[in-house]
Design a protein around this motif. Structure first.
Motif, short mmCIF file in Angstrom:
data_model
loop_
_atom_site.label_atom_id
_atom_site.label_comp_id
_atom_site.label_asym_id
_atom_site.label_seq_id
_atom_site.Cartn_x
_atom_site.Cartn_y
_atom_site.Cartn_z
N UNK A 170 4.22 -19.59 -7.74
CA UNK A 170 3.62 -20.92 -7.79
C UNK A 170 2.85 -21.13 -9.09
N UNK A 171 2.47 -22.40 -9.28
CA UNK A 171 1.90 -22.84 -10.56
C UNK A 171 0.70 -22.00 -11.01
N UNK A 172 -0.30 -21.87 -10.15
CA UNK A 172 -1.55 -21.23 -10.58
C UNK A 172 -1.30 -19.81 -11.05
N UNK A 173 -0.51 -19.05 -10.27
CA UNK A 173 -0.31 -17.65 -10.66
C UNK A 173 0.59 -17.53 -11.89
N UNK A 174 1.56 -18.44 -12.01
CA UNK A 174 2.45 -18.38 -13.17
C UNK A 174 1.70 -18.77 -14.44
N UNK A 175 0.88 -19.80 -14.34
CA UNK A 175 0.11 -20.22 -15.53
C UNK A 175 -0.86 -19.12 -15.95
N UNK A 176 -1.46 -18.49 -14.98
CA UNK A 176 -2.41 -17.40 -15.29
C UNK A 176 -1.68 -16.27 -16.02
N UNK A 177 -0.49 -15.96 -15.53
CA UNK A 177 0.33 -14.92 -16.16
C UNK A 177 0.69 -15.32 -17.60
N UNK A 178 1.20 -16.54 -17.76
CA UNK A 178 1.62 -16.99 -19.09
C UNK A 178 0.45 -17.01 -20.06
N UNK A 179 -0.73 -17.35 -19.55
CA UNK A 179 -1.91 -17.39 -20.43
C UNK A 179 -2.31 -16.00 -20.91
N UNK A 180 -1.93 -14.97 -20.13
CA UNK A 180 -2.33 -13.60 -20.49
C UNK A 180 -1.32 -12.87 -21.36
N UNK A 181 -0.02 -13.24 -21.23
CA UNK A 181 1.01 -12.53 -21.99
C UNK A 181 0.82 -12.79 -23.49
N UNK A 182 0.84 -11.73 -24.31
CA UNK A 182 0.69 -11.94 -25.76
C UNK A 182 1.74 -12.94 -26.27
#
Ligand code: PLP
Length: 359
Positions: A170-182
């Protein structure tokens, strides 16, 4: 004459072979193919006519730039034309993505189990697969995928919804992941089944890619649009990545039949999405019926359901086949069943009920 055989790259040793879904039995027996996540409906009349018209010109090479299709897609998604790259199915584009980013010594991270082409195309490029187990609920474990990143990571696949489990992040977890990936690692959101998603919390990757130059979205005409046999898919990516895809694509890989049929499909979208809606209703019916029978089946946002049957997988697949429905077993793990026409789904549900009772 020399006895020597040609030298082949050592990386090719041990590549798992891609197992296509088994075809339905020939010879008049009632048999339904629920093994390849295809659309059960035949092509729409307008789409067929476009392909047939293009067939009359197949002494000529196709338009290598897929101009009409790319223009149509760019307008539809509100993205620049040079952000679209096409290929021979989205698997062809996925292969170009790896070729563009990873070679020997590099790592490609993805969930497992997921789309079975990922290990194959990674190994072909000479890169190393890093497979991150799904959670107990058969969903991507994005925290563990983040932890799996090293300085050698070049590309990460997030298959959303995931093949073969149908589960979606879902959105929140995917956005959090994308924000952390270099930002120098390419994240590929493989959305082959996007059109079947009904959970409004599952984000559309095209919204996520816009302000993230390291995010790329993969889509296909093979599933909802029903053009699996014509081989056409595409990526939406920022200019540098899209340009790399155009460099690494097989020249003239997308036939004119495929290009014209894809354009016609986009123009017949209302009718096609009506069919997708009917498949989604069938999916929800099958899912609910399986739960009612007592099975544990994860929530699915795709055009298939996943049953984690472990050691019973092969037996259940055999029972289905005997009943006239071909499904996709992953022996020892589980079984993926595509949603097909209602008669096929009924036959499958019947078999599932009988199997559950004798377990
Ligand atoms: C997750 C996923 N991605 C990509 C593909 C490739 O589809 P195609 O090459 O037909 O576009 C598939 C096909 O099964 C898939 O399940």
């Amino acid at each position: 004459m020399s006895e020597k055989s040609p030298k082949l790259r050592a990386e090719l040793d041990g590549i798992p072979t891609y197992k296509p879904g088994k075809p339905a039995a020939a010879g008049g027996a009632v048999a339904y193919k629920l093994s390849s996540n295809e659309n059960p409906y035949p092509p729409l009349p307008g789409v067929l006519e476009s392909a047939v018209a293009a067939a009359g010109r197949f002494n000529r090479y196709p338009d290598m730039a897929c101009t009409d299709l790319v223009n149509e897609l760019a307008e539809r998604f509100g993205v620049p034309v040079d952000h679209i790259a096409t290929g021979t199915g989205s698997v062809g584009v996925a292969q170009s993505l790896i070729q563009s980013t990873a070679g020997p010594g590099d790592e490609v991270v993805y969930a497992w189990r997921s789309f079975e082409a990922y290990p194959i195309i990674t190994q072909i490029s000479g890169a190393t697969s890093v497979q991150v187990p799904l959670t107990d609920g058969d969903v991507h474990d994005l925290d563990a995928m983040y932890e799996a990143i090293t300085e050698r990571t070049r590309l990460i696949f997030v298959c959303n919804p995931n093949n073969p489990t149908g589960t979606a992040v879902r959105r929140a977890e995917l956005e959090r992941f994308l924000d952390r990936v270099p930002s120098d690692i390419l994240v590929v959101l493989d959305e082959a089944y996007r059109e079947f998603v009904r959970d409004t919390e599952v984000p559309d990757g095209i919204e996520l890619y816009r302000d993230r130059p390291n995010v790329c979205v993969l889509r296909t005409f093979s599933k909802a649009y029903g053009l699996a046999g014509l081989r056409v898919g595409f990526a939406v990516a920022h200019e540098r990545v899209a340009a790399a895809l155009r460099k690494t694509a097989v020249p003239f890989g997308v036939s004119q039949l495929a290009q014209d049929a894809a354009v016609a499909s986009l123009r017949a979208e209302d009718e096609l999405m009506g069919r997708v809606g009917a498949l989604v209703c069938e999916r929800d019916r099958v899912h609910a019926a399986l739960l009612g029978q007592g099975w544990t089946v994860p929530d699915t946002q795709a055009n298939f359901v996943w049953m984690r049957l472990g050691e019973r997988t092969a037996d259940f697949a055999a029972a289905c086949e005997k009943a006239g429905v071909v499904v996709r077993p992953f022996v020892g793990e589980g079984l993926r069943v595509t949603i097909g026409e209602p008669e096929a789904n009924d036959l499958f549900l019947h078999t599932a009920e009988a199997f559950f009772k004798q377990m």
